[in-house]
Each structure stands twice: as structure tokens, then as C-alpha cells.
Design a protein around this motif. Sequence first.
Motif, PDB file in Angstrom:
ATOM      1  N   ILE A  95       8.523  11.885 -43.705  1.00 45.57           N
ATOM      2  CA  ILE A  95       9.706  12.558 -44.254  1.00 45.57           C
ATOM      3  C   ILE A  95      10.228  11.867 -45.509  1.00 45.57           C
ATOM      4  O   ILE A  95      10.513  12.512 -46.519  1.00 45.57           O
ATOM      5  N   GLY A  96      10.343  10.529 -45.458  1.00 43.19           N
ATOM      6  CA  GLY A  96      10.878   9.802 -46.610  1.00 43.19           C
ATOM      7  C   GLY A  96       9.997   9.941 -47.840  1.00 43.19           C
ATOM      8  O   GLY A  96      10.460  10.317 -48.920  1.00 43.19           O
ATOM      9  N   LEU A  97       8.708   9.653 -47.684  1.00 38.03           N
ATOM     10  CA  LEU A  97       7.775   9.757 -48.806  1.00 38.03           C
ATOM     11  C   LEU A  97       7.580  11.195 -49.261  1.00 38.03           C
ATOM     12  O   LEU A  97       7.183  11.454 -50.390  1.00 38.03           O
ATOM     13  N   GLY A  98       7.855  12.136 -48.361  1.00 42.54           N
ATOM     14  CA  GLY A  98       7.704  13.545 -48.708  1.00 42.54           C
ATOM     15  C   GLY A  98       8.854  14.097 -49.516  1.00 42.54           C
ATOM     16  O   GLY A  98       8.819  15.265 -49.913  1.00 42.54           O
ATOM     17  N   LYS A  99       9.894  13.284 -49.715  1.00 38.28           N
ATOM     18  CA  LYS A  99      11.079  13.695 -50.485  1.00 38.28           C
ATOM     19  C   LYS A  99      11.722  14.933 -49.841  1.00 38.28           C
ATOM     20  O   LYS A  99      11.550  15.192 -48.656  1.00 38.28           O
ATOM     21  N   GLN A 100      12.467  15.684 -50.640  1.00 36.40           N
ATOM     22  CA  GLN A 100      13.187  16.823 -50.089  1.00 36.40           C
ATOM     23  C   GLN A 100      12.231  17.869 -49.498  1.00 36.40           C
ATOM     24  O   GLN A 100      12.443  18.392 -48.411  1.00 36.40           O
ATOM     25  N   LYS A 101      11.143  18.158 -50.207  1.00 35.68           N
ATOM     26  CA  LYS A 101      10.206  19.181 -49.727  1.00 35.68           C
ATOM     27  C   LYS A 101       9.499  18.727 -48.455  1.00 35.68           C
ATOM     28  O   LYS A 101       9.257  19.518 -47.538  1.00 35.68           O
ATOM     29  N   GLY A 102       9.161  17.452 -48.371  1.00 35.35           N
ATOM     30  CA  GLY A 102       8.526  16.938 -47.170  1.00 35.35           C
ATOM     31  C   GLY A 102       9.469  16.950 -45.984  1.00 35.35           C
ATOM     32  O   GLY A 102       9.080  17.304 -44.860  1.00 35.35           O
ATOM     33  N   ALA A 103      10.712  16.549 -46.234  1.00 37.20           N
ATOM     34  CA  ALA A 103      11.713  16.574 -45.169  1.00 37.20           C
ATOM     35  C   ALA A 103      11.931  18.004 -44.687  1.00 37.20           C
ATOM     36  O   ALA A 103      12.012  18.275 -43.489  1.00 37.20           O
ATOM     37  N   GLU A 104      12.012  18.922 -45.625  1.00 32.88           N
ATOM     38  CA  GLU A 104      12.208  20.332 -45.304  1.00 32.88           C
ATOM     39  C   GLU A 104      11.054  20.868 -44.467  1.00 32.88           C
ATOM     40  O   GLU A 104      11.247  21.567 -43.473  1.00 32.88           O
ATOM     41  N   ALA A 105       9.816  20.495 -44.847  1.00 33.71           N
ATOM     42  CA  ALA A 105       8.640  20.969 -44.117  1.00 33.71           C
ATOM     43  C   ALA A 105       8.620  20.421 -42.700  1.00 33.71           C
ATOM     44  O   ALA A 105       8.358  21.152 -41.736  1.00 33.71           O
ATOM     45  N   CYS A 106       8.922  19.133 -42.560  1.00 37.27           N
ATOM     46  CA  CYS A 106       8.880  18.512 -41.241  1.00 37.27           C
ATOM     47  C   CYS A 106       9.951  19.087 -40.316  1.00 37.27           C
ATOM     48  O   CYS A 106       9.771  19.158 -39.102  1.00 37.27           O
ATOM     49  N   HIS A 107      11.069  19.513 -40.900  1.00 35.69           N
ATOM     50  CA  HIS A 107      12.160  20.079 -40.109  1.00 35.69           C
ATOM     51  C   HIS A 107      12.024  21.592 -39.920  1.00 35.69           C
ATOM     52  O   HIS A 107      12.811  22.198 -39.186  1.00 35.69           O
TER      53      HIS A 107
END
Length: 422
Positions: free
Chosen positions: A175-187
Motif C-alpha cells: 500500500i505505501g509503495l503503491g502510493k494513492q493508486k496502490g492504496a486505492e487498489a488494495c482497498h
Amino acid sequence: MSILHELVRDIPIPKMVKVKQNFDDQQIDDLGRELMVQLDEKGLEHQIKPGMEVAVAVGSRGLDRLVELTKVTIDFLKKHGAKPFIVPCMGSHGGATGPGQKAVLEHLGVREEVVGAEIRSSMEVIQIDQLENGLPIYVDKIASEADGIVVINRVKPHTAFRGPVESGIMKMISIGLGKQKGAEACHQLGFKHMAEHVPAMAKIIIDKMPIMFAVATVENAFDKVAKLEVLLSEEIEEKEPDLQKLAKASLPKLFFDQIDVLVIDEIGKNISGDGMDPNITGRYPTPYAYGGPDVTKMVVLDLTEQTEGNANGVGTADFTTQKLVDKMDTETTYANGLTSTVVGPTHISTAMPSDRTAIQAAIKTCNILDFTKARVVRIKNTLEIGEIEVSENMLADVESNDNLTKLTDLYDLEFDENGNLI
């Protein structure tokens, strides 16, 4: 006088007493030396080539001695000829902007002139793969172009789901390394599936990106580092669950099963991703996490300066104050909810004119017959609960618990002319 003042004017606020909560205070005193010893013992110099660029991923949480951990790691990399730099590793925090995330690190003391490495902050990501269910996996573009990646984070229980891996290194990677888009995808599919998505995404990133090692800490109940472990990339999946078990065993708590009113002086992103740690308050943003006391009504009085207006978490309280609402940056707060998909905590709870009226409102609505017998607990924030205040009607609980020590006689809470606590 407003109708709100009128409705709570005669509600009594009980006398309070200061109480010490006793927790295991074991900690690592010479943390820098311990980290350097472990780095030396891991044989990492064989991975480090002269001139290679290494992205050191640093997050937005208020980790104990974060600056020291970062500086020692950077010094180690430099000693072996690498050229380290810092990338903010914090999903959507800092208003989900590059400058905002850099500012978050600088507020935490992680500055170029202090740790000896520049901060390269951008929200640009690349998609490196996807899970079998179609969820995309993103990585910070700047970090992805480095020759190596190092992750620094604390391992602790998450506030919205339960699993062998919760908050820690694998979540930082996914999530952290994924930035906003990564966090959004994981959630994207909700916290119900986070226990499987976080490690699944992290494993793919570890496999496809040049993750070199991680610096993992576990903090004691006083938020001091009790355990430090340097994990090679191939050790992260195996060893993080054991660190998570230790973190849960070390978690601070309020030693009361039932509380009528919990008063929290301040919340903020530097305290917890949820503004306040639900593991302490017993109030969770989702139904997929549990634990803590049964709190009938909760009051949040103010925001920390470091949170920069992000009031995520205020919606899990029943009452707040107008001064908190006035400090609230709605764009930053709502961005948090839009990314996590959990928007309840970004709602504005009932805002009262002052600290006094907010506390009185909570007592008025806590569903007891005799307001003078309200079981009230007051804490500064969920990071600092070594010393708390409890109401007169809870003294029997204090005296019967070996983990609690009464520090003062009973006294009245003091308010200024505006009704705010002194």
C-alpha cells in the motif's frame, strides 16, 4: 446562550483522579548500534554495488526514533558505496500529493540535512502486475527505477482487519509503495479481503522489484522500540507474522471493560491512520476488527498540529468540538476516505461549542440513570496512555487492578472562560 448550552447546562461532570497504567517498559536503549550490528551481520554488503541508487521507503506514522532508524540505514548504505535517497511510502497521506508527502516526512524530522539523503516525492506509479481477481498492483515510479529498495516500518495490529500480517512491512510494500493508486487498489474490494490482499500484493512486489531488506520494529506499550529486526527480502513473508504476534502481546490498553464516556484530547494521522487507535478505544471503522473496551459515548476534542487538518477518525466519535471542525481540512480528510473506501471515519460527529459542552453531551447521552456516577476516562491521545484520568465512580476498578496506580486525590476538571479545558 444557545440551545445546545441549555440542553447540557445542568449535566454534572464528575471529579477525576490521575491514574498510572503499568505496562512492560522493556526497550532497546542503543537503537542505532543495534541496527548497525544487525545490518553488518546480514551480509548485505554483497548486495550493495558502488554507485547503485537505493530508494529508502519511509512512512508517515509516528514511529519511535524514526529519524535515527532512517539515518543509520542511509549511513550504512553510503558506507558500502550506494547512493541512497528517500521516497515517501504512505499511500494517500499528505493530501495525496508529492509535495504534501514530502512535507509529512519533514514534519516527522526526516529532512535531507538531518538524515543525509534527498527526498524524491511523486505520486506517479507504474503497474507491475495484477492479482488473479484483477486487482492491479502499483509501485512508486521513482522507487521502481532505483537499483534497490529498502523499507522501514513498525509492525503492529491494524485498525480495520485481522490476519497473520496486518500493519507492518508487507502493508508498507503493497500500500505505501503503491502510493494513492496502490492504496486505492488494495482497498477496492473492502477490508473484508485485506488480510489476503496485503500479503499477496507484497509477495509479487518483492518478487518483481529489487527489495533488498526491511528494517522492522515492534514497540512496547509506551511506543518505544522493544524489538528490532533486519529482514532480508526472502525473510519478510516468513518472519513478519511472528513480529505481529509480539506486537499484539505488547499492545497498550485501557484496563477497563466498560466505559460510559471516553474523552480524547487530540487525534491525528501522526497518532494513528484512524486518528486514534481503535485497538485502544474499542471503536473500529469496520466490522472486521475487534477488541478493546465497551465505550458507550466517545468525545474527540482537538486535532494534532502534525495532522495538518486531516481529521480522519472523528466520525467514529459521537461528539467533537467546533474548534476541531474549524481546523479540519475537508479535502485532505475526505481523500482519506475515498482511498480507503471507508467513509464513516471522515464524517463530522456532533460538534459542540466547547470542550465542556462536548463532555456534558456525552454524559447526557450515555444511557445511565444517575449522571453523577458516570464512568469517565480521559486520555491525551491513544499513543500516550501511561497516565490517564478516571472519574470518581471508577476508583474501585483502580484499587482492584494491579496494573493501575492512583496518583492524586480527586479534583474537578478546569475550564477557561470559553469552556475549554485548561
